[in-house]
Design a protein around this motif. Structure first.
Motif, short mmCIF file in Angstrom:
data_model
loop_
_atom_site.label_atom_id
_atom_site.label_comp_id
_atom_site.label_asym_id
_atom_site.label_seq_id
_atom_site.Cartn_x
_atom_site.Cartn_y
_atom_site.Cartn_z
N ALA A 31 0.65 -1.31 0.00
CA ALA A 31 0.03 -0.06 0.08
C ALA A 31 0.81 1.24 0.11
O ALA A 31 0.29 2.27 -0.08
N GLY A 32 2.24 1.20 0.19
CA GLY A 32 3.14 2.13 -0.04
C GLY A 32 3.51 2.81 1.47
O GLY A 32 4.30 3.68 1.57
N ALA A 33 3.21 2.09 2.36
CA ALA A 33 3.50 2.48 3.74
C ALA A 33 5.04 2.05 4.11
O ALA A 33 5.58 1.06 3.46
N GLU A 34 5.77 2.89 4.78
CA GLU A 34 7.14 2.52 5.36
C GLU A 34 6.87 1.72 6.66
O GLU A 34 5.99 1.85 7.37
N VAL A 35 7.47 0.62 6.52
CA VAL A 35 7.23 -0.74 7.40
C VAL A 35 8.42 -1.04 8.00
O VAL A 35 9.35 -1.33 7.25
N SER A 36 8.29 -1.30 9.42
CA SER A 36 9.04 -1.97 10.17
C SER A 36 8.77 -3.29 10.77
O SER A 36 7.52 -2.95 11.68
N LEU A 37 9.21 -4.18 10.50
CA LEU A 37 8.95 -5.55 11.14
C LEU A 37 9.87 -6.11 12.04
O LEU A 37 10.94 -6.01 12.04
N TRP A 38 9.15 -6.33 13.33
CA TRP A 38 10.14 -6.71 14.52
C TRP A 38 9.57 -8.29 14.89
O TRP A 38 8.46 -8.49 15.01
#
Length: 119
Positions: A31-38
């Motif tokens: 969707a174009g979001a900046e994502v950080s996966l922990w």
């Protein structure tokens, strides 16, 4: 669009919850979001090459595909305590995945305009 931080706390022992976190992270990237996966708890193992391929959930996008989408466009981090308990070092992880602790997680989620989700 605001940044999304997703923390996955489960592995194969709670496959639907685990998969949901990865799916939401990948969908947010799309969707174009900046994502950080922990990755915390048993989910930390999915940062090790070959482990995501062992995860299977019927009718779900394969975990390696979801992880690849997030790695290519966002960041993936393994909890430092979770890594230590599993004797994981950054050299054991898939390239591009880092190890960081609670201070880094807290800094990310307390930044302006960030949405955090925990699965």
């Amino acid at each position: 669009m605001r940044k999304l931080v997703v923390k996955v706390t489960a592995g194969a022992e709670d496959a639907e919850r685990c998969n949901q976190g990865f799916t939401v992270a990948a969908a947010a990237v799309a969707a174009g979001a900046e994502v950080s996966l922990w990755l915390t708890g048993e989910a930390a193992w999915y940062a090790v090459p070959g482990h995501a391929e062992e995860f299977h959930l019927p009718h779900a996008t394969p975990l390696p595909d979801l992880l690849r989408v997030v790695r290519e466009a966002g960041t993936v981090t393994v909890c430092s305590q979770c890594a230590a308990r599993r004797h994981l070092t950054e050299s054991a992880l898939t390239p591009g995945i880092r190890i960081a602790g609670a201070a880094a997680f807290t800094e990310e989620i307390l930044a302006d305009g960030v949405q955090a989700l925990v699965y």
